[in-house]
Design a protein around this motif. Structure first.
Motif, PDB file in Angstrom:
ATOM      1  N   GLY A  60       1.961   2.756 -13.787  1.00 41.14           N
ATOM      2  CA  GLY A  60       1.242   4.007 -13.567  1.00 41.14           C
ATOM      3  C   GLY A  60       2.160   5.064 -13.006  1.00 41.14           C
ATOM      4  O   GLY A  60       3.363   4.837 -12.812  1.00 41.14           O
ATOM      5  N   PRO A  61       1.626   6.231 -12.734  1.00 39.37           N
ATOM      6  CA  PRO A  61       2.453   7.357 -12.290  1.00 39.37           C
ATOM      7  C   PRO A  61       2.959   7.251 -10.858  1.00 39.37           C
ATOM      8  O   PRO A  61       3.874   7.978 -10.484  1.00 39.37           O
ATOM      9  N   CYS A  62       2.368   6.374 -10.059  1.00 41.98           N
ATOM     10  CA  CYS A  62       2.818   6.265  -8.667  1.00 41.98           C
ATOM     11  C   CYS A  62       3.477   4.916  -8.430  1.00 41.98           C
ATOM     12  O   CYS A  62       3.190   3.929  -9.110  1.00 41.98           O
ATOM     13  N   SER A  63       4.369   4.909  -7.463  1.00 43.15           N
ATOM     14  CA  SER A  63       5.064   3.678  -7.075  1.00 43.15           C
ATOM     15  C   SER A  63       4.712   3.361  -5.636  1.00 43.15           C
ATOM     16  O   SER A  63       4.886   4.193  -4.740  1.00 43.15           O
ATOM     17  N   ILE A  64       4.212   2.137  -5.406  1.00 45.02           N
ATOM     18  CA  ILE A  64       3.842   1.712  -4.057  1.00 45.02           C
ATOM     19  C   ILE A  64       4.749   0.561  -3.628  1.00 45.02           C
ATOM     20  O   ILE A  64       4.911  -0.420  -4.346  1.00 45.02           O
ATOM     21  N   ILE A  65       5.345   0.696  -2.457  1.00 40.37           N
ATOM     22  CA  ILE A  65       6.160  -0.350  -1.844  1.00 40.37           C
ATOM     23  C   ILE A  65       5.322  -0.991  -0.747  1.00 40.37           C
ATOM     24  O   ILE A  65       4.826  -0.311   0.150  1.00 40.37           O
ATOM     25  N   TRP A  66       5.181  -2.321  -0.791  1.00 39.27           N
ATOM     26  CA  TRP A  66       4.341  -3.050   0.164  1.00 39.27           C
ATOM     27  C   TRP A  66       5.222  -3.891   1.092  1.00 39.27           C
ATOM     28  O   TRP A  66       6.040  -4.688   0.627  1.00 39.27           O
ATOM     29  N   LEU A  67       5.034  -3.712   2.406  1.00 38.29           N
ATOM     30  CA  LEU A  67       5.833  -4.407   3.411  1.00 38.29           C
ATOM     31  C   LEU A  67       4.910  -5.229   4.313  1.00 38.29           C
ATOM     32  O   LEU A  67       4.063  -4.673   5.020  1.00 38.29           O
ATOM     33  N   ILE A 112       3.587   1.222   2.073  1.00 37.08           N
ATOM     34  CA  ILE A 112       2.447   0.653   2.792  1.00 37.08           C
ATOM     35  C   ILE A 112       2.948  -0.535   3.608  1.00 37.08           C
ATOM     36  O   ILE A 112       3.502  -1.486   3.060  1.00 37.08           O
ATOM     37  N   GLY A 113       2.751  -0.475   4.920  1.00 37.68           N
ATOM     38  CA  GLY A 113       3.212  -1.550   5.787  1.00 37.68           C
ATOM     39  C   GLY A 113       2.099  -2.075   6.669  1.00 37.68           C
ATOM     40  O   GLY A 113       1.297  -1.303   7.193  1.00 37.68           O
ATOM     41  N   ALA A 170       7.052   9.606  -0.405  1.00 32.97           N
ATOM     42  CA  ALA A 170       6.037  10.637  -0.633  1.00 32.97           C
ATOM     43  C   ALA A 170       4.929  10.559   0.407  1.00 32.97           C
ATOM     44  O   ALA A 170       4.278  11.567   0.720  1.00 32.97           O
ATOM     45  N   GLY A 171       4.714   9.371   0.947  1.00 31.99           N
ATOM     46  CA  GLY A 171       3.675   9.189   1.956  1.00 31.99           C
ATOM     47  C   GLY A 171       3.738   7.770   2.489  1.00 31.99           C
ATOM     48  O   GLY A 171       4.321   6.885   1.850  1.00 31.99           O
ATOM     49  N   ILE A 172       3.179   7.560   3.675  1.00 30.44           N
ATOM     50  CA  ILE A 172       3.145   6.208   4.243  1.00 30.44           C
ATOM     51  C   ILE A 172       1.711   5.853   4.624  1.00 30.44           C
ATOM     52  O   ILE A 172       0.914   6.724   4.975  1.00 30.44           O
ATOM     53  N   ALA A 184       0.545  10.781   6.252  1.00 30.22           N
ATOM     54  CA  ALA A 184       0.363   9.385   6.666  1.00 30.22           C
ATOM     55  C   ALA A 184      -1.116   9.049   6.774  1.00 30.22           C
ATOM     56  O   ALA A 184      -1.915   9.864   7.257  1.00 30.22           O
ATOM     57  N   LEU A 185      -1.475   7.864   6.318  1.00 31.07           N
ATOM     58  CA  LEU A 185      -2.814   7.310   6.496  1.00 31.07           C
ATOM     59  C   LEU A 185      -2.698   6.124   7.446  1.00 31.07           C
ATOM     60  O   LEU A 185      -1.851   5.249   7.258  1.00 31.07           O
TER      61      LEU A 185
END
Length: 253
Positions: free
Chosen positions: A15-22, A86-87, A107-109, A192-193
């Protein structure tokens, strides 16, 4: 910069966004899998094993701080894209450090039960903690002078479960629990959320509210009835809803 060896990861979705999960302390990439799979239809999800966990080896011996982990993560993100980081818990510490030090990658956390700020403690707790600290120092001194093993007995009696089980990661754990990311959080410029469970006793809601006051563009959300761990499983759909709203708002910027 630290070690350039690739971290073990699992990538899924597109998809258009990339999410990194920690993930948090003691876990691996699978810890966040329940929520991450909910975004496979709309995002590319990369779930990492942090160094020393899962299949990713430890960083070099001197690199034990969350900033070192952030430096190493930045080397994994040299694709020129901006990512949503996302952590959970300890992983949130790394997310905060990356966002502050490497804004070109972020882009955001999103911090889920994020750690990294000193908890507010009662006077009684502070006095007790000071006494235990002095006992530990005394045990180390006696061991050094008389070749005893008092500190091992002290650690077994008063050390936390994470501390007892930390093994080679013990310096990393000690570095984390003694850090305060307040000033780092103030330098974050991306949105940030902050998602916290009302029943979380490990990273209680007051930490999330303080992060909200420190990070310039931040929104705090509290999920009623969830603790530090079941927020990732039983609370997966509630987290998904909050994350989707956050992503939608980001796309408008």
């Amino acid at each position: 910069m630290t070690d350039t060896k690739p971290w073990h990861s699992h990538t899924d979705g597109s998809g258009p966004c990339s999410i990194i999960w920690l993930h948090g302390w003691g876990g691996d990439h699978k810890a966040l899998g329940r929520i991450a799979t909910l975004f496979n239809a709309s995002c590319k999800n990369t779930l990492y094993d942090l160094p020393g966990f899962g299949k990713t080896p430890l960083l070099p011996e001197a690199h034990v701080s969350t900033r070192d982990y952030a430096n190493a993560l930045a080397l994994q993100l040299r694709d020129g894209d901006k990512h949503i980081i996302i952590g959970h818990s300890y992983g949130a510490r790394v997310a905060v450090q990356v966002a502050a030090a490497y804004p070109e990658h972020v882009a955001g956390i999103i911090l889920i039960s994020g750690a990294g700020l000193k908890r507010r403690r009662s006077l009684f707790f502070k006095i007790k903690a000071s006494m235990l600290k002095l006992m530990g120092k005394a045990a180390r001194l006696v061991d050094k002078l008389f070749w005893t093993t008092l500190y091992d007995a002290y650690s077994n009696r008063f050390g936390s479960k994470d501390y007892k089980n930390s093994g080679a990661l013990r310096p990393v754990l000690v570095s984390a629990v003694t850090e305060d990311l307040s000033m780092i959080a103030k330098n974050i410029r991306c949105p940030a959320l902050l998602v916290y469970g009302s029943d979380d006793v490990d990273t209680p809601p007051e930490i999330g509210r303080r992060y909200e006051s420190l990070i310039p563009i931040a929104r705090y959300e509290e999920l009623k009835g969830y603790n530090h761990h079941d927020i990732l499983t039983r609370g997966a759909y509630q987290c998904e809803s909050l994350i989707r709203t956050f992503l939608k708002d980001l796309s408008k910027l």
